[in-house]
Design an enzyme around this catalytic site. Structure first.
Site, PDB file in Angstrom:
ATOM      1  CB  THR A   1      -0.954   0.044   1.217  1.00  0.00           C
ATOM      2  OG1 THR A   1      -0.183   0.009   2.417  1.00  0.00           O
ATOM      3  CG2 THR A   1      -1.922  -1.128   1.207  1.00  0.00           C
TER       4      THR A   1
ATOM      5  CB  ILE B   1       5.622  -6.668   9.228  1.00  0.00           C
ATOM      6  CG1 ILE B   1       4.185  -6.576   8.704  1.00  0.00           C
ATOM      7  CG2 ILE B   1       6.334  -5.322   9.157  1.00  0.00           C
ATOM      8  CD1 ILE B   1       3.269  -5.676   9.524  1.00  0.00           C
TER       9      ILE B   1
ATOM     10  CE1 TYR C   1      -6.782  -0.768  10.547  1.00  0.00           C
ATOM     11  CE2 TYR C   1      -8.540   0.509  11.567  1.00  0.00           C
ATOM     12  CZ  TYR C   1      -7.216   0.384  11.193  1.00  0.00           C
ATOM     13  OH  TYR C   1      -6.321   1.393  11.466  1.00  0.00           O
TER      14      TYR C   1
ATOM     15  NE  ARG D   1     -16.856   3.944   4.862  1.00  0.00           N
ATOM     16  CZ  ARG D   1     -15.551   4.208   4.786  1.00  0.00           C
ATOM     17  NH1 ARG D   1     -14.941   4.135   3.642  1.00  0.00           N
ATOM     18  NH2 ARG D   1     -14.864   4.548   5.864  1.00  0.00           N
TER      19      ARG D   1
END
Length: 324
Positions: free
Chosen positions: A46, A68, A155, A283
């Site tokens: 990203t 990572i 998330y 959303r």
């Protein structure tokens, strides 16, 4: 005030994970300006190559193209490092709902790898990006640490798990960890493109391009939009925080509250546009209202943000006008 007075030993080495991203590249820039060595670890999934190219000629800057999720990469990149600023993660609530397994792998396993590598290599401070999304459905405002609700997305769950691991790493292994719960960060180099782009850069660029922006929901949702300079301050001050407050997580915001529809109208006025937005569906997983109590960060890490929304958005608009 701010981070101008924050000083480190000249030979200090910082590792910024996600250093090719929006927040990470701004951190790299500031630390290099202070004359310290920076390692940027990013796999460019990203992050942007152009954010690496900005600093590649600086002798104090090293770019490591790595992931990572690979413990060996994390161990190698943390060797001889004093401070880790762990920003690498995949963001976006809606995208996490579509890709829960991937978010687990990157945001939890990747962060755990970084903590373990920091522990094994005796890093002084491990500062990591958490999120205001950890507050979930807790309805009270302002949001206050220790008063969290049920998380509303994968998330948000990954960030809450990161905080729990950080507490354990401080308690069990003596790694000084400091969690920074970012509230809607904005500023230069934030990507305005793609389905999951943050709302402010998206609005600004769409208005500049004379496109009709979509507002999800009724526009009456509110946010504590936080200018990037405040986030830089929080990271640097956490690196100097007392080990007595290690293991804690802190709200990083300005402490304001802006309504989306008001912001849209202000941006339209600032850019001289009269484009009516389209109102779309809300959303899934979004928190309706979010603003922060920043008392804990002020008292425990000396965070004292200089940039309110008005001064920050003025700078951001100027940057997008020049760089689009």
């Amino acid at each position: 005030m701010g981070y101008k007075d924050v000083k480190f030993p000249k030979e200090s080495i910082f590792l910024v994970t996600g250093g090719a991203g929006f927040i990470g590249s701004n951190l790299c820039e500031t630390i290099l300006e202070k004359g310290h060595k920076v390692r940027c670890l990013d796999n460019l999934s990203t992050g942007k190559q152009k954010n690496v190219d900005l600093f590649i000629d600086n002798l104090n800057y090293t770019f490591i193209n790595g992931d990572i999720r690979n413990l060996d990469t994390c161990l190698e990149s943390t060797k001889d490092v004093d401070y880790v600023l762990h920003q690498a993660a995949w963001g976006s609530v809606p995208r996490s709902i579509e890709m829960p397994l991937f978010y687990e792998e990157v945001n939890i396993k990747g962060t755990l790898n970084m903590m373990e590598a920091a522990r094994q290599n005796s890093v002084k401070k491990f500062v990591y990006a958490s999120s205001s999304s950890v507050y979930g459905d807790e309805p009270n405002l302002p949001k206050q640490e220790g008063r969290e609700g049920n998380v509303l997305s994968p998330y948000a769950l990954t960030k809450r798990v990161d905080e729990e691991y950080a507490k354990l790493y401080t308690k069990l292994y003596g790694l000084d960890t400091y969690g920074l719960r970012y509230f809607n960060v904005f500023g230069k180099r934030q990507d305005p493109n793609g389905a999951y782009a943050a709302v402010l850069p998206k609005f600004i660029t769409q208005l500049l391009n004379n496109e009709q922006p979509i507002i999800n929901g009724d526009g009456k949702q509110s946010r504590d939009f936080t200018y990037i300079e405040n986030v830089i301050e929080a990271n640097l001050k956490a690196c100097q925080a007392s080990n007595e407050v290690a293991g804690e997580a802190f709200n990083i915001a300005y402490g304001g509250r802006e309504y989306l529809i008001d912001i849209y109208q202000d941006l339209s006025q600032a850019l001289g546009k009269t484009i009516q937005p389209i109102f779309g569906p809300e959303r899934k997983g979004d928190i309706k209202h979010s603003n922060a109590d920043i008392t804990k960060a002020k008292e425990m890490i000396g965070y004292n943000p200089d940039w309110n929304f008005e001064s920050g958005i003025k700078e951001a608009i100027g940057w997008y006008k020049e760089n689009l």
